[in-house]
Write a protein that holds these residues in place. Sequence first.
Motif, PDB file in Angstrom:
ATOM      1  N   VAL A   1     -12.715  -6.406  41.665  1.00 41.77           N
ATOM      2  CA  VAL A   1     -12.579  -5.890  43.029  1.00 41.77           C
ATOM      3  C   VAL A   1     -11.121  -5.883  43.484  1.00 41.77           C
ATOM      4  N   GLY A   2     -10.297  -6.791  42.965  1.00 40.65           N
ATOM      5  CA  GLY A   2      -8.873  -6.772  43.269  1.00 40.65           C
ATOM      6  C   GLY A   2      -8.525  -7.134  44.697  1.00 40.65           C
ATOM      7  N   THR A   3      -9.383  -7.852  45.379  1.00 41.80           N
ATOM      8  CA  THR A   3      -9.108  -8.261  46.757  1.00 41.80           C
ATOM      9  C   THR A   3      -9.891  -9.524  47.084  1.00 41.80           C
TER      10      THR A   3
ATOM     11  N   PHE B   1     -10.819 -14.550  52.412  1.00 43.49           N
ATOM     12  CA  PHE B   1      -9.527 -14.662  53.092  1.00 43.49           C
ATOM     13  C   PHE B   1      -9.688 -14.863  54.590  1.00 43.49           C
ATOM     14  N   PHE B   2     -10.283 -13.899  55.302  1.00 44.50           N
ATOM     15  CA  PHE B   2     -10.440 -14.031  56.745  1.00 44.50           C
ATOM     16  C   PHE B   2     -11.273 -15.269  57.099  1.00 44.50           C
ATOM     17  N   TYR B   3     -12.359 -15.469  56.377  1.00 44.06           N
ATOM     18  CA  TYR B   3     -13.253 -16.592  56.689  1.00 44.06           C
ATOM     19  C   TYR B   3     -12.599 -17.951  56.437  1.00 44.06           C
ATOM     20  N   PRO B   4     -11.994 -18.218  55.258  1.00 41.23           N
ATOM     21  CA  PRO B   4     -11.308 -19.513  55.084  1.00 41.23           C
ATOM     22  C   PRO B   4     -10.126 -19.691  56.045  1.00 41.23           C
TER      23      PRO B   4
ATOM     24  N   TYR C   1     -11.396 -21.413  59.309  1.00 42.97           N
ATOM     25  CA  TYR C   1     -11.758 -22.827  59.427  1.00 42.97           C
ATOM     26  C   TYR C   1     -10.788 -23.793  58.742  1.00 42.97           C
ATOM     27  N   SER C   2      -9.909 -23.298  57.848  1.00 41.74           N
ATOM     28  CA  SER C   2      -9.004 -24.212  57.147  1.00 41.74           C
ATOM     29  C   SER C   2      -7.568 -23.747  57.137  1.00 41.74           C
ATOM     30  N   LEU C   3      -7.282 -22.573  57.687  1.00 38.75           N
ATOM     31  CA  LEU C   3      -5.933 -22.006  57.685  1.00 38.75           C
ATOM     32  C   LEU C   3      -5.383 -21.873  56.271  1.00 38.75           C
ATOM     33  N   LEU C   4      -6.276 -21.874  55.274  1.00 38.98           N
ATOM     34  CA  LEU C   4      -5.931 -21.824  53.848  1.00 38.98           C
ATOM     35  C   LEU C   4      -5.128 -23.051  53.412  1.00 38.98           C
ATOM     36  N   LEU C   5      -5.167 -24.136  54.205  1.00 38.82           N
ATOM     37  CA  LEU C   5      -4.467 -25.381  53.883  1.00 38.82           C
ATOM     38  C   LEU C   5      -5.520 -26.428  53.520  1.00 38.82           C
ATOM     39  N   LYS C   6      -5.974 -26.392  52.272  1.00 31.92           N
ATOM     40  CA  LYS C   6      -7.075 -27.252  51.869  1.00 31.92           C
ATOM     41  C   LYS C   6      -6.624 -28.559  51.235  1.00 31.92           C
ATOM     42  N   ALA C   7      -5.347 -28.680  50.870  1.00 28.16           N
ATOM     43  CA  ALA C   7      -4.855 -29.916  50.267  1.00 28.16           C
ATOM     44  C   ALA C   7      -4.931 -31.045  51.285  1.00 28.16           C
TER      45      ALA C   7
END
Length: 536
Positions: free
Chosen positions: A134-136, A142-145, A148-154
């Motif tokens: 799918v290449g995306t 992307f939008f969903y994480p 709730y996490s700002l893509l900062l999961k560490a």
Amino acid sequence: MTAKMTAKKRKLISPALRAAMLWPHTWAGVTLGGLLMLIFFMGSLAVFASEIDRWMMPATRVGAVEVGPVSLDPISLDHAVVPVVEKLAAGRAVRDWFVQLPDERRPVMALRVRTESGNAGGVATADGTLLPPVGTLGAGSFFYPLHYSLLLKAGFVGYWIVCFASVAMLAGLISGVIIHARIFKDFFTFRSWGQLRRSLLDLHNLTGVLVLPFHLMITVTGIVIVLPIVLPAGVQALYGGDLLRFYDDALGNYSRPRSGIAAPLAPLDPMVAEARRLWGGGEAAVVFVYNAGDAASVVRVNRDTGDHISLDVQPVFFDGVTGALLKYQAPGPIVATHRVLSGLHFAAFDHWPLRWLYFLFGLAGCVLIGTGMLYWMEKRRVAHGVTPGLGWRSVAALACGSTTGLLIATLAMMAANRLLPAGIPSRELVEVGVFFLTWICCAIHAAIRTRTDQTPNPPWSGQCAAVALLAAACVVLNWITTGEHPGRAVAAGDWAVLGVDLVLALTAAAAWRVSRRLVRRPDPELSTLVKVTDHA
């Protein structure tokens, strides 16, 4: 009679208490408004994540475009899924894998395979045909994480930040109710004429009062979902901080280590049939295979939650070699309550009118936050004249970047999704880069404009025009690159793609009208201040 009731109400909430609540209400919105805007906007998009994914992944439109409506008959995992897993593994030893089965909103199945030398993933049709990459990341990854996490999961740092902002939002909602003594009158008041500050305050009050129950519910349930992470005292005391063991006990999970002894996987279809029997007719949504190819392999089957509010997936665990039932545990009362609250927040239930209400009420939350920031800006600008200080300029740039700038970044990513060649390396990361680079540029643009203009004002009109052009471009690009125009989408019954295109078209029309109106109607208060300053 009305005067007596008003006086009695004012006595219930003292002016001193309202004044005390004004400070945290104001500054929570000013300092965290941009972050809350991101959370609410991405949460609103996540309501239709499956539909946006379908728009951003044309290869997955096979259910409606090529072969007619997708069949919801049970899929044979042994004949349709296991061969796809072997293709994705490409001869490498598989350790774990899972498949997300098709449903009415997503007519393809998504697979993820973990091997000894790396991970692989892909999507396939219901008959087991592997589709091109799918290449995306799309909305689901992307939008969903980002919501709730700002893509900062560490270290769960993103969860902590979002939870802190949610608590501030809750405090802002409660303090707002205390501040506005005329809360019922505000329900029916909106003056779109006259002073800009008055209109902003009316819109802020209207969206705050009209959708207050939803905002309270979505904020409280969002905090409840991450309580085991942000308030781990109970887990620490009872389980020594072992989250895995906690989830095994609380949510009915099951896990065991690899034995190191090779063993084949038993047929999966009988396990899914047994899970359906235990659920009383429910359908499977996700199937996990842990420790694949090992004598200690475990098969987990999760239930689809589309037919009930609770997010309880009722996992059923089987021995991967013998097919014997290992664990099926009903949740206790506390966990069941937590799952219902989580279900209210996620809106995973299959109810289209409610899903649209979630989407519209989420956007109303964006309006609530945005108008609060804009009202603060306009009030300070009038108070300080035409040369506001650094604090005002910073909030102005933040407000512009987190409202129109966020819209521009989202639409730029969707336009890039249609423009980027399919075969470029790390295509999904290029899209993400387009999103963040565009967002940063919009904020810088707003900061420069508020700094260099003689009468500082964020570039609302120009950025609204950019929103309109990008939204319209996304509709046209979808037509050009996939050949699916609205007429064809209607004929094929592809309502997901048609819905995204219609929302984009409405966004373009609304943004263009706002842009033109901002050009034609300058702020009368600011014009008066400019004239007074010129005469002086």
